[in-house]
Design a protein around this motif. Structure first.
Motif, short mmCIF file in Angstrom:
data_model
loop_
_atom_site.label_atom_id
_atom_site.label_comp_id
_atom_site.label_asym_id
_atom_site.label_seq_id
_atom_site.Cartn_x
_atom_site.Cartn_y
_atom_site.Cartn_z
N PRO A 88 0.85 -1.20 0.00
CA PRO A 88 0.00 0.00 0.00
C PRO A 88 0.89 1.24 0.00
CG PRO A 88 0.09 -0.97 2.20
CD PRO A 88 0.77 -1.93 1.28
N MET A 89 0.58 2.21 -0.85
CA MET A 89 1.44 3.37 -1.02
C MET A 89 0.63 4.65 -1.18
SD MET A 89 4.23 2.07 -3.79
CE MET A 89 2.96 1.27 -4.76
N THR A 90 1.30 5.76 -0.98
CA THR A 90 0.72 7.04 -1.35
C THR A 90 0.96 7.25 -2.85
OG1 THR A 90 2.76 8.28 -0.92
CG2 THR A 90 1.22 8.00 0.93
N ALA A 91 0.17 8.15 -3.43
CA ALA A 91 0.34 8.45 -4.85
C ALA A 91 1.74 9.00 -5.14
CB ALA A 91 -0.73 9.46 -5.29
N SER A 92 2.30 9.77 -4.23
CA SER A 92 3.64 10.31 -4.45
C SER A 92 4.68 9.20 -4.46
CB SER A 92 3.99 11.35 -3.38
OG SER A 92 4.02 10.77 -2.08
N GLN A 93 4.50 8.16 -3.66
CA GLN A 93 5.42 7.02 -3.68
C GLN A 93 5.31 6.27 -5.01
OE1 GLN A 93 4.01 5.25 0.10
NE2 GLN A 93 6.19 5.09 0.65
N VAL A 94 4.08 6.12 -5.50
CA VAL A 94 3.89 5.47 -6.80
C VAL A 94 4.63 6.25 -7.89
CG1 VAL A 94 2.21 4.84 -8.56
CG2 VAL A 94 1.68 4.46 -6.16
N GLU A 95 4.46 7.55 -7.86
CA GLU A 95 5.08 8.39 -8.90
C GLU A 95 6.60 8.31 -8.86
OE1 GLU A 95 3.87 12.63 -10.90
OE2 GLU A 95 3.82 12.49 -8.71
N ARG A 96 7.16 8.20 -7.66
CA ARG A 96 8.63 8.17 -7.52
C ARG A 96 9.23 6.79 -7.81
NH1 ARG A 96 7.56 10.80 -2.66
NH2 ARG A 96 8.29 8.99 -1.48
N HIS A 97 8.53 5.72 -7.41
CA HIS A 97 9.19 4.42 -7.36
C HIS A 97 8.63 3.35 -8.30
CE1 HIS A 97 11.27 6.11 -4.00
NE2 HIS A 97 10.21 6.12 -3.20
N ALA A 98 7.40 3.48 -8.74
CA ALA A 98 6.79 2.43 -9.57
C ALA A 98 7.20 2.60 -11.03
CB ALA A 98 5.27 2.46 -9.44
N ALA A 99 6.86 1.61 -11.85
CA ALA A 99 7.04 1.72 -13.30
C ALA A 99 5.78 2.37 -13.86
CB ALA A 99 7.23 0.34 -13.91
N THR A 100 5.90 3.61 -14.33
CA THR A 100 4.74 4.36 -14.77
C THR A 100 4.47 4.14 -16.26
OG1 THR A 100 6.11 6.32 -15.15
CG2 THR A 100 5.07 6.10 -12.99
N GLY A 101 3.20 4.33 -16.64
CA GLY A 101 2.80 4.18 -18.03
C GLY A 101 2.67 2.75 -18.49
N SER A 102 2.61 1.80 -17.56
CA SER A 102 2.62 0.38 -17.93
C SER A 102 1.37 -0.06 -18.68
CB SER A 102 2.81 -0.49 -16.68
OG SER A 102 4.06 -0.22 -16.08
N LEU A 103 0.20 0.41 -18.25
CA LEU A 103 -1.03 0.01 -18.93
C LEU A 103 -1.10 0.60 -20.34
CD1 LEU A 103 -3.65 0.25 -16.04
CD2 LEU A 103 -2.93 -1.83 -17.23
N THR A 104 -0.61 1.83 -20.49
CA THR A 104 -0.58 2.45 -21.82
C THR A 104 0.33 1.66 -22.75
OG1 THR A 104 -1.06 4.64 -20.94
CG2 THR A 104 0.02 4.53 -23.08
N LEU A 105 1.52 1.28 -22.27
CA LEU A 105 2.43 0.47 -23.08
C LEU A 105 1.80 -0.87 -23.42
CD1 LEU A 105 5.18 -0.04 -24.39
CD2 LEU A 105 6.00 -0.82 -22.15
N CYS A 106 1.15 -1.48 -22.45
CA CYS A 106 0.47 -2.76 -22.65
C CYS A 106 -0.55 -2.63 -23.79
CB CYS A 106 -0.21 -3.15 -21.34
SG CYS A 106 -1.08 -4.72 -21.35
N HIS A 107 -1.33 -1.56 -23.79
CA HIS A 107 -2.35 -1.33 -24.81
C HIS A 107 -1.71 -1.13 -26.18
CE1 HIS A 107 -5.67 1.14 -26.72
NE2 HIS A 107 -6.30 0.05 -26.35
#
Length: 357
Positions: free
Chosen positions: A191-210
Motif C-alpha cells: 500500500p502506497m501514497t500516490a507520491s510514492q507510486v510516482e517516484r518508485h513504480a514503473a509508470t505508463g505500464s497500462l498504456t504500453l500494454c495497450h
C-alpha cells in the motif's frame, strides 16, 4: 488511453501476455470479469499518479498462485473487496485508486475489473513493468518500500492479514498461505501514497500494454509492416523461431515450473530451451544463454500472432521467441541481484539480450 472500454480489452490482454513473459495468469477469466464490470458500471478511468492527492492511498491488487491452477479455479467475486477492506481497516484510511501489481495475463486486467466494481480509477503503473513470480521482486523493494501489510483471500472466503520484517519474508508468508489455499488467491500488498507510486513504480505500464496489444492485433489482421511495428513498440528482437519439441511441467511449492524445447524452423540442428517459473526466465541455445531475467522473454505463435502464456504451450506450436529489455532499474547491480538468474537458483550470470541474431 484515459478510459478502458470493452473495445480495449482484447488489445490489453494481448499486450499483458507479452509483457507478462507468459506469466501473470491466463487472461481469459479476467477478460470476462472486466467485460461484465464495464457493462454494469461503464468504462474504467485510467489516471497517472500525479493526478491524485500526493498523500492519497493507492491500493494494489492482483492474483497469486500457480498459473496452471488459475485456468481451473478462478475468483468467486468477493475476494477483492475482502482484501481491500482489510487493508483499509489496518491502515485506517480509504483507498482513492486501484493499481496493478504486475503486468501479466490476468494481473493486468483483474485490477481494472475491481476498479470498475468499486467505482475507482486505476493508476497507469505497476511494480515491475513485467511479471515476476516472487513478491519481493519489485522496483519498490529496490526503493526500500515495504510490501506489508499484505492481505489475501481464497475462493472459499478464508482470509489472512499479515506484516513481515522485510519483503522477502512477506513473500515466504504469502507463498505458504496460498499453498494452503489451494494454490490460488486474491491479494493486496505494497500500500502506497500516490507520491510514492510516482517516484518508485514503473509508470505508463497500462498504456504500453495497450500499444503492444494494438500492434499484435495489426499482425493478426495481416497489416503491412505490422511485425516491424510490434518490434519497435516493444523494443524487442526475435531471438529464435522454432517448433515446440517437448514441454516438461510440474507444480511445486506454489510455482508452475517447467522447460520448453524448440527446434529451429530452418536449421534443425539448432535447439533452444526456455526455463520457466510461472514466467519465462532464461533462453538458452545449445546450452548458451541468449536472454535471461530480468529482461523479458515472450513466446508468440508465428501463425496466429497470439502471445503464449506458459500454461498454453503445446507440442508442435511454431513460435517466435522474443527478447525485450527490462525497465532500466533492473539493470543496476541491485536489480540483477534481486531478479537475475542467480536469484532463481541458476548458476548463471545475467546475460544481456543479443540483438545480432
Amino acid at each position: 488511453m484515459r478510459l478502458v472500454r470493452e473495445s480495449d480489452i482484447e488489445d490489453l490482454a494481448l499486450g499483458a501476455v507479452v509483457l507478462g513473459t507468459g506469466g501473470g495468469g491466463d487472461p481469459l477469466i479476467a477478460k470476462i470479469m472486466l467485460r461484465q464490470a464495464i457493462e454494469r458500471h461503464g468504462p474504467v478511468r485510467v489516471i497517472s499518479a500525479g493526478e491524485i492527492d500526493p498523500d492519497g492511498l493507492v491500493l494494489p491488487i492482483g492474483m497469486i498462485g500457480a498459473p496452471t491452477v488459475i485456468v481451473e479455479k478462478f475468483p468467486s467475486g468477493d475476494e477483492a473487496r475482502t482484501v481491500l477492506h482489510a487493508m483499509e481497516a489496518r491502515l485506517g484510511r480509504t483507498g482513492v485508486a486501484i493499481m496493478p501489481m504486475e503486468i501479466g495475463g490476468m494481473n493486468s486486467l483483474f485490477p481494472l475489473a475491481v476498479a470498475a466494481e468499486l467505482g475507482l480509477p486505476v493508476v497507469d503503473a505497476d511494480f515491475m513493468r513485467r511479471a515476476f513470480p516472487q513478491l519481493e521482486m519489485t522496483l519498490l523493494t529496490l526503493a526500500e518500500v515495504p510490501a506489508s501489510p499484505a492481505a489475501l483471500c481464497d475462493t472459499k472466503g478464508n482470509s489472512v492479514l499479515f506484516e513481515a520484517v522485510d519483503n522477502r519474508m512477506s513473500e515466504r508468508l504469502l507463498r505458504a498461505s496460498v499453498a494452503e489455499m489451494g494454490m490460488i488467491a486474491v491479494f493486496s500488498a505494497y500500500p502506497m501514497t500516490a507520491s510514492q507510486v510516482e517516484r518508485h513504480a514503473a509508470t505508463g505500464s497500462l498504456t504500453l500494454c495497450h500499444e503492444i496489444g494494438r500492434s499484435l492485433t495489426a499482425i493478426q489482421a495481416s497489416a503491412p509492416g505490422a511485425y516491424e511495428r510490434f518490434l519497435a513498440v516493444s523494443d524487442a528482437v526475435i531471438l529464435f523461431s522454432g517448433k515446440v519439441l517437448d514441454i516438461e511441467r510440474r507444480t511445486t511449492a506454489g510455482w508452475a515450473r517447467g522447460t520448453v524445447a524448440l527446434e529451429h524452423l530452418d536449421q534443425p540442428d539448432r535447439v533452444m530451451r526456455v526455463e520457466i517459473q510461472n514466467e519465462n526466465l532464461i533462453a538458452l541455445e545449445d546450452g548458451e544463454p541468449v536472454a535471461t531475467v530480468p529482461d523479458l522473454i515472450s513466446l508468440i505463435d508465428i501463425e496466429t500472432g497470439i502471445p503464449m502464456t506458459t500454461e498454453a504451450l503445446r507440442y508442435g506450436q511454431r513460435l517466435h521467441v522474443i527478447g525485450m529489455p527490462a525497465e532500466h532499474r533492473w539493470h543496476t547491480p541491485e536489480g540483477i541481484a534481486l531478479a537475475g538468474p542467480r536469484a532463481f537458483g541458476y548458476d548463471l550470470d545475467y546475460f544481456p539480450i543479443r540483438r545480432d541474431r
